[in-house]
Design a protein around this motif. Sequence first.
Motif, mmCIF file in Angstrom:
data_model
loop_
_atom_site.group_PDB
_atom_site.id
_atom_site.type_symbol
_atom_site.label_atom_id
_atom_site.label_comp_id
_atom_site.label_asym_id
_atom_site.label_seq_id
_atom_site.Cartn_x
_atom_site.Cartn_y
_atom_site.Cartn_z
ATOM 1 N N GLN A 38 3.564 6.400 7.745
ATOM 2 C CA GLN A 38 4.389 5.206 7.621
ATOM 3 C C GLN A 38 3.457 4.082 7.199
ATOM 4 N N VAL A 39 3.856 3.332 6.172
ATOM 5 C CA VAL A 39 2.979 2.299 5.629
ATOM 6 C C VAL A 39 3.322 0.944 6.250
ATOM 7 N N HIS A 40 2.281 0.206 6.600
ATOM 8 C CA HIS A 40 2.478 -1.130 7.154
ATOM 9 C C HIS A 40 1.780 -2.143 6.252
ATOM 10 N N ASN A 73 6.556 9.964 0.261
ATOM 11 C CA ASN A 73 5.384 10.626 -0.312
ATOM 12 C C ASN A 73 4.077 10.309 0.401
ATOM 13 N N CYS A 74 4.118 9.378 1.326
ATOM 14 C CA CYS A 74 2.868 8.963 1.968
ATOM 15 C C CYS A 74 2.333 10.091 2.843
ATOM 16 N N THR A 75 1.084 10.466 2.608
ATOM 17 C CA THR A 75 0.472 11.555 3.374
ATOM 18 C C THR A 75 -0.459 11.024 4.461
ATOM 19 N N ASN A 76 -0.393 9.742 4.713
ATOM 20 C CA ASN A 76 -1.230 9.126 5.745
ATOM 21 C C ASN A 76 -2.712 9.348 5.460
ATOM 22 N N CYS A 77 -3.064 9.321 4.170
ATOM 23 C CA CYS A 77 -4.452 9.617 3.808
ATOM 24 C C CYS A 77 -5.381 8.461 4.157
ATOM 25 N N GLY A 78 -4.835 7.283 4.295
ATOM 26 C CA GLY A 78 -5.657 6.152 4.735
ATOM 27 C C GLY A 78 -6.418 5.442 3.629
ATOM 28 N N LEU A 79 -6.233 5.873 2.396
ATOM 29 C CA LEU A 79 -7.015 5.271 1.310
ATOM 30 C C LEU A 79 -6.664 3.799 1.089
ATOM 31 N N CYS A 80 -5.376 3.487 1.175
ATOM 32 C CA CYS A 80 -4.977 2.082 0.965
ATOM 33 C C CYS A 80 -5.649 1.183 1.985
ATOM 34 N N GLU A 81 -5.718 1.665 3.223
ATOM 35 C CA GLU A 81 -6.349 0.879 4.282
ATOM 36 C C GLU A 81 -7.828 0.650 3.976
ATOM 37 N N TRP A 120 -2.071 -0.563 5.950
ATOM 38 C CA TRP A 120 -2.567 0.653 6.599
ATOM 39 C C TRP A 120 -1.409 1.588 6.832
ATOM 40 N N SER A 121 -1.726 2.778 7.245
ATOM 41 C CA SER A 121 -0.659 3.731 7.515
ATOM 42 C C SER A 121 -0.852 4.333 8.900
ATOM 43 N N THR A 122 0.256 4.793 9.459
ATOM 44 C CA THR A 122 0.158 5.508 10.735
ATOM 45 C C THR A 122 0.904 6.830 10.571
ATOM 46 N N TYR A 173 -4.656 3.008 -6.522
ATOM 47 C CA TYR A 173 -5.378 4.192 -6.037
ATOM 48 C C TYR A 173 -4.626 5.046 -5.024
ATOM 49 N N CYS A 174 -3.441 4.650 -4.607
ATOM 50 C CA CYS A 174 -2.681 5.542 -3.725
ATOM 51 C C CYS A 174 -2.469 6.857 -4.468
ATOM 52 N N PRO A 175 -2.947 7.966 -3.904
ATOM 53 C CA PRO A 175 -2.891 9.227 -4.646
ATOM 54 C C PRO A 175 -1.465 9.746 -4.857
ATOM 55 N N THR A 176 -0.507 9.257 -4.095
ATOM 56 C CA THR A 176 0.841 9.789 -4.244
ATOM 57 C C THR A 176 1.835 8.706 -4.704
ATOM 58 N N ASP A 177 1.325 7.648 -5.273
ATOM 59 C CA ASP A 177 2.155 6.583 -5.864
ATOM 60 C C ASP A 177 3.251 6.073 -4.939
ATOM 61 N N VAL A 178 2.853 5.791 -3.731
ATOM 62 C CA VAL A 178 3.825 5.279 -2.763
ATOM 63 C C VAL A 178 4.172 3.815 -3.043
ATOM 64 N N LEU A 179 3.208 3.102 -3.590
ATOM 65 C CA LEU A 179 3.343 1.646 -3.679
ATOM 66 C C LEU A 179 3.577 1.171 -5.109
HETATM 67 S S1 SF4 Z 1 -1.897 6.226 3.298
HETATM 68 FE FE1 SF4 Z 1 -2.464 7.217 1.363
HETATM 69 S S2 SF4 Z 1 -0.548 8.085 0.622
HETATM 70 FE FE2 SF4 Z 1 0.020 6.580 2.186
HETATM 71 S S3 SF4 Z 1 0.381 4.679 1.024
HETATM 72 FE FE3 SF4 Z 1 -1.749 4.652 1.703
HETATM 73 S S4 SF4 Z 1 -2.900 5.504 -0.018
HETATM 74 FE FE4 SF4 Z 1 -0.749 6.058 -0.318
#
Ligand code: SF4
Lengths: 288, 100
Positions: free
Chosen positions: B19-21, B63-71, B80-82, B36-42
Amino acid sequence: MAKKKKEIHPMESLLRMDRIPHIWCPGCGIGTAVTAFTSALEKLKADLNKVCVISGIGCTGRVAGYVKLDSFHTTHGRPIAFATGIKLGDPELKVVVFSGDGDIIAIGGNHFMHAARRNIDMTVICVNNFIYAMTGGQVAPTTPLTAYTTTSPYGNVEVPSNIPQLAEACGAVYVARWTALHIRRLTNAIVEAMQKPGFSVVEVISSCPQYYSRINKLGDGLDMMKFYHDNSVIRHNEPTENLDIDYQKQIIVGKFIDRERPTYMDSYKKWLEEVKHQIPKSPKIQNT
Amino acid sequence: MKYWRAPYDINEVKIAHGQVHIIKDRCKGCEFCIEYCPTDVLELSDEFNAKGYHIPYIKNEENCTNCGLCEMLCPEFAIWSTLKKGRKAKVAGLVLGKQE
Ligand code: SF4
Ligand SMILES: Cc1ncc(C[n+]2csc(CCOP(=O)(O)OP(=O)(O)O)c2C)c(N)n1
Ligand code: SF4
Ligand code: SF4
Ligand SMILES: [Mg+2]
């Protein structure tokens, strides 16, 4: 949507939130470098009471004011000198210098040289944005040849310093370079550097859309960071003499130096053992 | 992700679902997270925040995989994502390559 309860960013426990938002421009890479550092602290499970951050003056120099750790915002060019004193005063501390290329390599170049030579146990995170940003975009010792700055209006004619080569020549035991966008590798480099006993250097290539880009017409922060990232080639152990950065050309990144040398404290303690008997007994000198 | 064939374990694999915050008023609209979100969530929204920046909006949180890259990339500590829950790898999301 998020009105119900106040949302807390996971890094907030490591930041002085009363000072956030920070002063850095949109698209500036310094904030990302800070995230790499705070993530490294989390990875290291570092005792935060034992970590000390020292910065000089500059945009990057503001880092010391934003991290929720014991920190010093010192005079321009002197963070390594302060850090040396802190380390000698309390060798238990993990000492990190977080500052700009101008601060560390120009005015602070001498301290850099000698802390590396002595192998003082500290980590230097040097954000290289190729310019003196805070003061309005003057030429720095890291400005690539031909690049425009406010003080090189016809293009820079001075050969820039190669930070990893300088660090190696002076005696650093760990040297790496990443762009701010190589976020996971950069974080790992900071982890390794902080674990390494001795003088470690992590150069972070970063965007300054406000000054370096504007005068050179390199686009916004995203354009700059994308350019640096896309034109980076990872070459671990590359001889540091090959690490010059030419204007808007390929940038070699990676870990270049990881070697052992006794730290200043190790040498000092050993030496003290050897010469102890020569030191006249005096109530003032207490060494056991 | 493009596959040439369905992986054998497609029915067992669970993909983390995030979940994106976004703290809107902290964002300065640099677009690092969007790019840079790998799954184009944003995606960049037309909306302005209080500082006058265009900010990202969550286009497809599915599509968010909680990869944490955006954070990690955000210079403003604004996104950030949780972890929401693990979900099954979506067969519908599976793009099979052309078989020639
Ligand atoms: S956590 Fe990863 S997949 Fe989710 S929005 Fe951020 S960059 Fe994209
Ligand atoms: C003794 C002294 N000389 C000069 C200055 C002016 N000054 C402040 S910051 C700076 C350069 C900053 O460049 P850098 O270290 O690369 O940091 P950046 O702003 O690029 O992050 C200069 C020359 C000063 N504050 N003190
Ligand atoms: S002037 Fe340059 S280095 Fe300083 S905050 Fe702005 S973009 Fe960053
Ligand atoms: S990375 Fe951060 S500051 Fe940049 S657009 Fe995304 S949320 Fe905003
Ligand atoms: Mg600089």
